[in-house]
Design a protein around this motif. Structure first.
Motif, mmCIF file in Angstrom:
data_model
loop_
_atom_site.group_PDB
_atom_site.id
_atom_site.type_symbol
_atom_site.label_atom_id
_atom_site.label_comp_id
_atom_site.label_asym_id
_atom_site.label_seq_id
_atom_site.Cartn_x
_atom_site.Cartn_y
_atom_site.Cartn_z
ATOM 1 N N LEU A 156 0.797 -1.147 0.101
ATOM 2 C CA LEU A 156 -0.120 0.159 0.057
ATOM 3 C C LEU A 156 0.873 1.134 0.109
ATOM 4 O O LEU A 156 0.684 2.349 -0.929
ATOM 5 N N ALA A 157 2.014 1.305 0.905
ATOM 6 C CA ALA A 157 2.662 2.387 0.865
ATOM 7 C C ALA A 157 3.489 2.548 -0.409
ATOM 8 O O ALA A 157 3.608 3.837 -0.663
ATOM 9 N N ASP A 158 3.797 1.543 -1.063
ATOM 10 C CA ASP A 158 4.673 1.551 -2.160
ATOM 11 C C ASP A 158 3.774 2.470 -3.418
ATOM 12 O O ASP A 158 4.170 3.089 -4.127
ATOM 13 N N ILE A 159 2.392 1.847 -3.343
ATOM 14 C CA ILE A 159 1.403 2.245 -4.401
ATOM 15 C C ILE A 159 1.174 3.910 -4.347
ATOM 16 O O ILE A 159 1.263 4.551 -5.116
ATOM 17 N N ILE A 160 0.909 4.141 -2.915
ATOM 18 C CA ILE A 160 0.656 5.470 -2.729
ATOM 19 C C ILE A 160 1.819 6.343 -3.046
ATOM 20 O O ILE A 160 1.600 7.463 -3.329
ATOM 21 N N SER A 161 3.000 6.128 -2.488
ATOM 22 C CA SER A 161 4.241 6.790 -2.694
ATOM 23 C C SER A 161 4.374 7.063 -4.383
ATOM 24 O O SER A 161 4.621 7.948 -4.720
ATOM 25 N N ARG A 162 4.396 5.932 -5.063
ATOM 26 C CA ARG A 162 4.615 6.097 -6.401
ATOM 27 C C ARG A 162 3.553 6.904 -7.085
ATOM 28 O O ARG A 162 4.157 7.844 -7.818
ATOM 29 N N VAL A 163 2.292 6.463 -7.143
ATOM 30 C CA VAL A 163 1.387 7.122 -7.812
ATOM 31 C C VAL A 163 1.279 8.793 -7.449
ATOM 32 O O VAL A 163 1.046 9.553 -8.238
ATOM 33 N N SER A 164 1.512 9.151 -6.145
ATOM 34 C CA SER A 164 1.294 10.698 -5.796
ATOM 35 C C SER A 164 2.582 11.106 -6.282
ATOM 36 O O SER A 164 2.520 12.388 -6.611
ATOM 37 N N GLU A 165 3.696 10.481 -6.277
ATOM 38 C CA GLU A 165 4.871 11.367 -6.721
ATOM 39 C C GLU A 165 4.657 11.545 -8.338
ATOM 40 O O GLU A 165 5.128 12.669 -8.842
ATOM 41 N N GLN A 166 4.300 10.743 -9.017
ATOM 42 C CA GLN A 166 3.867 10.778 -10.318
ATOM 43 C C GLN A 166 2.925 12.050 -10.754
ATOM 44 O O GLN A 166 2.747 12.454 -11.745
ATOM 45 N N SER A 167 2.042 12.036 -9.687
ATOM 46 C CA SER A 167 0.923 13.148 -9.928
ATOM 47 C C SER A 167 1.513 14.540 -9.513
ATOM 48 O O SER A 167 0.933 15.496 -9.523
ATOM 49 N N GLY A 168 2.743 14.698 -8.902
ATOM 50 C CA GLY A 168 3.150 15.907 -8.747
ATOM 51 C C GLY A 168 3.608 16.221 -7.478
ATOM 52 O O GLY A 168 4.346 17.359 -7.042
ATOM 53 N N LEU A 169 3.566 15.230 -6.494
ATOM 54 C CA LEU A 169 4.030 15.566 -5.081
ATOM 55 C C LEU A 169 5.541 15.160 -4.913
ATOM 56 O O LEU A 169 6.088 14.460 -5.567
ATOM 57 N N PRO A 170 6.100 16.017 -3.956
ATOM 58 C CA PRO A 170 7.349 16.032 -3.601
ATOM 59 C C PRO A 170 7.855 14.607 -3.078
ATOM 60 O O PRO A 170 7.226 13.828 -2.340
ATOM 61 N N ALA A 171 9.090 13.974 -3.617
ATOM 62 C CA ALA A 171 9.543 12.764 -3.253
ATOM 63 C C ALA A 171 9.878 12.531 -1.903
ATOM 64 O O ALA A 171 10.601 13.493 -1.318
ATOM 65 N N GLY A 172 9.469 11.299 -1.311
ATOM 66 C CA GLY A 172 9.766 11.473 0.237
ATOM 67 C C GLY A 172 8.714 11.905 0.989
ATOM 68 O O GLY A 172 9.075 11.808 2.335
ATOM 69 N N TRP A 173 7.774 12.235 0.630
ATOM 70 C CA TRP A 173 6.777 12.912 1.723
ATOM 71 C C TRP A 173 6.175 11.913 2.630
ATOM 72 O O TRP A 173 5.985 11.858 3.783
ATOM 73 N N LEU A 174 6.084 10.428 2.082
ATOM 74 C CA LEU A 174 5.718 9.461 3.021
ATOM 75 C C LEU A 174 6.751 8.510 3.279
ATOM 76 O O LEU A 174 7.650 8.031 2.099
ATOM 77 N N GLY A 175 7.015 7.940 4.431
ATOM 78 C CA GLY A 175 8.031 7.233 4.813
ATOM 79 C C GLY A 175 7.556 6.119 5.516
ATOM 80 O O GLY A 175 6.579 6.200 6.291
ATOM 81 N N LEU A 176 7.803 4.836 5.309
ATOM 82 C CA LEU A 176 7.379 3.561 6.133
ATOM 83 C C LEU A 176 8.218 3.098 6.964
ATOM 84 O O LEU A 176 9.499 2.694 6.772
ATOM 85 N N LEU A 177 7.898 3.064 8.198
ATOM 86 C CA LEU A 177 8.694 2.436 9.438
ATOM 87 C C LEU A 177 8.281 1.202 9.584
ATOM 88 O O LEU A 177 7.008 0.800 9.423
ATOM 89 N N GLU A 178 9.203 0.025 9.691
ATOM 90 C CA GLU A 178 8.667 -1.486 9.818
ATOM 91 C C GLU A 178 9.012 -2.349 11.054
ATOM 92 O O GLU A 178 8.586 -3.325 11.324
#
Length: 431
Positions: A156-178
């Motif tokens: 889920l985090a991968d999809i949200i990060s990838r799609v949002s950055e492709q849509s114009g959001l800055p890279a790295g705005w979402l980070g996943l801790l595990e």
């Protein structure tokens, strides 16, 4: 990548997120919904791996229910994403405006917090809700879900990060801790993280508060109550009680204790029991309750227990004030409801119960960011800081003061040459 580096990237991205225009954010939310639907099979396959592993490790039934992320759950979060895209953008909204003097105007405007660190339970839908709220409100976010949902959270985090950055959001705005070590490291990053939202038990929230200098928005236990007053419509009260407990018992806004006025207990309790029995709900009651219906005895610990399952404690009280006292003593400040046709009694209950959400003639299950029209929620705040109750977009915002002048200096006012007017303007900031 170290957590410090992840947090620093989120911090840098958050500076840019604050300036992302409304349509870019809304288009990103819509594209994320489309991507989740398009990748439904991969998401549910990852979730099945998590579920199988959790079952083998004997995860409790309520937690397994939270962990499940099937087609219906995906459809639900996608509706939430599209609903959120349709909401007004809160960033930059003028909260107050004052004319300090002619040509000197002060505006209080909403702005993002910065980077929000959220530690949440094994609910993959929570990851989508939290990240989407942070996106719409212009915040960076660090997410740590329950380890049981590791594979689901990752995809889920991968999809949200990838799609949002492709849509114009800055890279790295979402980070996943595990890992837990990641959480421990985040607690020391006060220069990169602006707010921590821990969702879990009181003990967990207290641990977070005691081990960080970062402000904490606490989401404590959900020990919720329904009080059936002496002048309640009994059929209505039974529907509300059953819905509050059984509509979805594994969540924090489900009722855990039912309080009943002694004047109607003999008529109401058998009616309520009939509805609760249909769900196989295990009942525990005080001595007066057990004189009326068959159930196990309740003890002091039951009044303090969040069951998160088909289990309920029941207490018969003599007065409205006794119900209020019980709630304020044993409740977690989450959600409590009164069922009554007596408006003065309801007003007293609404005024004196010290909870974030207090309802009259409605199920406790309405305590929810989506149902409130907030789009979704990052959590429930049961403490008393800038946000309380379901925390949606507004709870992820703070404000800044913008002053627009025309060459004024403080010395002119200190000397008395000029005087402040402090006249409310009632208009939006022109910038």
């Amino acid at each position: 990548m170290s957590i410090q580096h992840t947090a620093e990237k989120a911090k840098a991205a958050s500076k840019l997120m604050a300036a992302v225009d409304t349509e870019t954010k809304n288009e990103a939310l819509r594209k994320i919904a489309e991507a989740l639907e398009a990748n439904k099979d991969e998401i549910t396959a990852a979730n099945k791996e998590d579920l199988d592993r959790a079952e083998n490790e004997n995860l409790a039934r309520p937690l397994l229910k939270r962990l499940k992320f099937d087609s219906d759950k995906i459809a639900g979060v996608c509706r939430g994403l599209r609903s959120l895209a349709g909401l007004e953008d809160p960033v930059g909204k003028t909260l107050a405006s004052t004319e300090l003097d002619i040509g000197l105007e002060l505006y209080k405007t909403a702005c993002p917090l910065g980077v929000v660190g959220v530690i949440f339970e094994s609910r993959p839908d929570a990851l989508v809700q939290i990240s989407s709220l942070c996106l719409k409100s212009g915040n960076g976010v660090l997410l740590k879900g329950g380890s049981e949902a590791a594979k689901t959270n990752r995809i889920l985090a991968d999809i949200i990060s990838r799609v949002s950055e492709q849509s114009g959001l800055p890279a790295g705005w979402l980070g996943l801790l595990e890992t837990r070590e990641d959480v421990s490291a985040m607690l020391g990053l006060e220069n990169s993280v602006d707010l921590i939202v821990p969702r879990g038990s009181n003990e967990f929230v207290q641990f977070i508060m005691n081990n960080t200098n970062i402000p904490v928005l606490g989401h404590a236990d959900g020990i919720c109550h329904v009080y059936v007053d002496r002048q309640a419509d009994l059929e209505m009260a039974a529907r509300i009680a059953v819905d509050s407990k059984c509509q979805y018992p594994a969540v924090c806004n489900a009722m855990e204790t039912l309080l009943v006025h002694e004047d109607i207990a003999t008529q109401f309790l058998p009616l309520a029991k009939k509805g609760l029995d249909e769900y196989g709900c295990k009942l525990k009651g005080c001595e007066k309750t057990r004189e009326i219906i068959s159930c196990e005895p309740a003890n002091e610990q039951d009044w303090q227990t969040e069951y998160l399952d088909y289990e309920l404690s029941i207490r018969v009280v003599s007065r409205l004030e006794d119900a209020i006292d019980h709630i304020n003593k044993y409740g977690s400040g989450h959600t409590d409801a009164i069922v009554s046709s007596d408006e003065p009694a309801a007003r007293k209950f609404l005024s004196l119960v010290d909870s974030a959400d207090v309802f009259w003639n409605a199920s406790t299950r309405f305590s929810d960011g989506f149902r409130y029209g907030l789009g979704a929620e990052v959590g429930i705040s049961t403490n008393k800081i800038h946000a309380r109750g379901p925390v949606g977009l507004e709870g992820l915002l703070i404000y800044k003061w913008l002053l627009i002048g025309s060459g004024q200096t403080a010395g002119e006012y200190a000397s008395g040459d000029k005087q402040f007017k402090h006249t409310p303007l009632g208009k939006n900031c022109p910038l």
